[in-house]
Design an enzyme around this catalytic site. Structure first.
Site, short mmCIF file in Angstrom:
data_model
loop_
_atom_site.label_atom_id
_atom_site.label_comp_id
_atom_site.label_asym_id
_atom_site.label_seq_id
_atom_site.Cartn_x
_atom_site.Cartn_y
_atom_site.Cartn_z
CD GLU A 129 -21.20 15.67 -83.29
OE1 GLU A 129 -21.10 14.82 -82.38
OE2 GLU A 129 -21.19 15.40 -84.48
CB CYS A 142 -22.59 14.11 -74.06
SG CYS A 142 -21.16 13.38 -74.83
CB CYS A 149 -10.35 13.08 -81.61
SG CYS A 149 -9.65 12.22 -80.19
CB CYS A 153 -10.43 4.98 -80.99
SG CYS A 153 -9.55 5.68 -79.58
CB CYS A 156 -13.97 6.58 -82.29
SG CYS A 156 -14.60 8.23 -81.90
CB CYS A 388 -19.04 9.46 -81.34
SG CYS A 388 -19.48 8.43 -79.94
N1 SAH Z 1 -11.57 10.59 -75.88
C1 SAH Z 1 -12.38 10.30 -74.75
C2 SAH Z 1 -13.78 10.85 -74.78
C3 SAH Z 1 -14.57 10.78 -76.09
S1 SAH Z 1 -15.35 9.30 -76.60
C4 SAH Z 1 -12.43 8.79 -74.52
O1 SAH Z 1 -11.91 8.07 -75.33
O2 SAH Z 1 -12.93 8.37 -73.50
C5 SAH Z 1 -16.63 8.85 -75.50
C6 SAH Z 1 -16.91 7.37 -75.50
O3 SAH Z 1 -17.61 6.93 -76.68
C7 SAH Z 1 -15.64 6.54 -75.44
O4 SAH Z 1 -15.78 5.49 -74.53
C8 SAH Z 1 -15.53 6.04 -76.86
O5 SAH Z 1 -14.69 4.94 -76.91
C9 SAH Z 1 -16.98 5.77 -77.20
N2 SAH Z 1 -17.26 5.63 -78.64
C10 SAH Z 1 -16.65 6.25 -79.67
N3 SAH Z 1 -17.17 5.86 -80.85
C11 SAH Z 1 -18.16 4.99 -80.56
C12 SAH Z 1 -19.10 4.25 -81.36
N4 SAH Z 1 -19.12 4.35 -82.68
N5 SAH Z 1 -19.97 3.46 -80.72
C13 SAH Z 1 -19.98 3.38 -79.37
N6 SAH Z 1 -19.14 4.03 -78.57
C14 SAH Z 1 -18.23 4.83 -79.15
#
Ligand code: SAH
Length: 408
Positions: A129, A142, A149, A153, A156, A388
């Site tokens: 995406e 973005c 991944c 987390c 996420c 995301c």
């Molecule tokens: N792996 C990298 C980049 C990808 S995520 C990182 O962790 O920074 C990009 C951002 O979106 C990160 O800050 C992540 O924590 C956040 N993110 C992921 N899922 C999310 C969600 N459901 N709601 C809000 N932010 C989210």
């Protein structure tokens, strides 16, 4: 597979006694580094002394003009253009889905041609995406650095998707090429006149954030080289101050990123205590807060004008108390920082909820009163599930549904 390996395979296929290569068998040069273009010319028998000049010519066509055919490259002789077109293509990744939100946010699902790095040889290639977010003073793209991944987390959605592989430099850069093309950013292309894009004198894509799928610092070399291609002044020309690499905190690679690419840095912090961060961002068990913040302090070139962005997702009752806001301010003392509060974007099956608006405001006030600009990231593109991992999973769901219908 590296560019060189792919080149070797393609050249082996290209035997004069056989019919010409089909388009799909050719290597797309879109997104290549200068070194890769140089290798491509060498493989065609271009003499060493001409490589630099030829590379500069092709570079201009690819990244400044956005050329989609070798035919237009009139400063490259007809013979050489013909040979280029026999082995190479300028094919872009396929746009599988495009959605435009009420607020101008655009989301694309892109499919790359299959490579041997894909888990399902014979099947279709990897899909990622890419989201475009227009604002009054900038347009941010973005991009994804991996398919899926390996981090897990807990808030996420991407972490729940199984298939994982690194994207190549070409696949990362190609996302920007597709966006620029769709938004009319290359000379000779007219932007769509829906009033949602910055003025025609500005480029639609002015900023890049590596905040799509994947952990960029687990794909270090490709991301570093992509930053190099994007920021090259003779081509796409996006200043490194407008390119942000976001990491969950792969501490040993932060110094390398600073030394070898020096884009802007963003850290997905999300918690101010190790016990909580261990749960939200399990990578924290390997690289705890202290080590992470030390690496941030040492990031080169920091100043008030060049700050690290700390992202903090607002999770109801989990990390959103006033005490945590104060602790956040204390932790970041001495680091030129911006704090970006992100309302949690819910997804089906998520174990979290977004904090109430009053909580987010109270948290933001504490951070603001401590001297930080603390913009709350406005949820964008909610109507197109721009959060995301969601376009991809929606598309997969639709496909599964279509299969079920087909199979009765
Ligand atoms: N792996 C990298 C980049 C990808 S995520 C990182 O962790 O920074 C990009 C951002 O979106 C990160 O800050 C992540 O924590 C956040 N993110 C992921 N899922 C999310 C969600 N459901 N709601 C809000 N932010 C989210």
């Amino acid at each position: 597979m590296t560019f060189q390996d792919e080149l070797a395979v393609t050249l082996a296929l290209e035997d004069n006694s056989l019919p010409a290569l089909a388009e799909a068998e050719k290597i797309s040069l879109v997104g290549s580094t200068r070194a890769e273009l140089g290798a491509a010319f060498l493989s065609l028998g271009v003499p060493e002394r001409e490589i630099k000049m030829r590379t500069a010519q092709l570079w201009h066509w690819l990244y400044f003009q956005g050329a989609t055919s070798f035919d237009v490259m009139l400063n490259i002789g007809k013979g050489l253009r013909g040979r280029l077109a026999e082995t190479f293509s300028l094919t872009r990744p396929e746009v599988i889905a495009e959605q435009v939100s009420q607020d101008g946010t655009r989301k694309w699902l892109l499919r790359f041609p299959p490579t041997s790095a894909d888990a399902n040889p014979g099947g279709h290639g990897a899909e990622v995406e890419c989201v475009y977010i227009p604002e009054s003073d900038r347009g941010t793209l973005c991009v994804s650095s991996q398919v899926g991944c390996t981090l897990t987390c807990s808030f996420c959605h991407t972490g729940t998707q199984k298939l994982v592989r690194n994207l190549s430099t070409r696949e990362i850069v190609a996302q920007i090429i597709v966006a620029r093309e769709r938004l009319g950013d290359f000379p000779g292309l007219t932007p769509p006149t829906d009033g949602l894009l910055p003025g025609a004198e500005n480029r639609a894509v002015s900023n890049i954030v590596f905040m799509g799928m994947g952990e960029p610092l687990y794909n270090f070399d490709a991301v570093r080289d992509a930053v190099g291609v994007l920021s090259d002044g003779d081509g796409l020309g996006i200043s490194k101050r407008r390119i942000t690499v976001s990491t969950a905190g792969v501490v040993p690679q932060i110094a390398r990123l600073g030394a070898e690419a020096s884009p802007m840095l963003a850290i997905s912090l999300h918690a101010v205590r190790d016990d909580l961060r261990d749960k939200l961002v399990p990578l924290n068990k390997k690289y705890p807060l202290k080590d992470l913040l030390d690496a941030c302090r040492d990031y080169p070139g920091l100043s008030n004008a060049r700050r690290i962005t700390f992202e903090y997702v607002m999770l109801k009752g989990v990390n959103d108390s006033a005490a945590e806001a104060r602790e956040l301010v204390r932790l970041l003392k001495g680091i030129p920082a911006k704090i970006n509060l992100i309302p949690f974007n819910p997804w089906p099956g998520a174990a979290y909820e977004c904090s109430d608006w009053e909580r987010i405001e109270a948290f933001s006030d504490i951070v603001f009163n401590a001297g930080y600009a603390s913009p709350v990231r406005t949820p964008r593109g909610r109507d197109i599930l721009a959060a995301c991992g969601q376009l991809k999973s929606e598309t997969e769901k639709l496909r599964a549904r279509a299969r079920m219908v087909a199979e009765g």
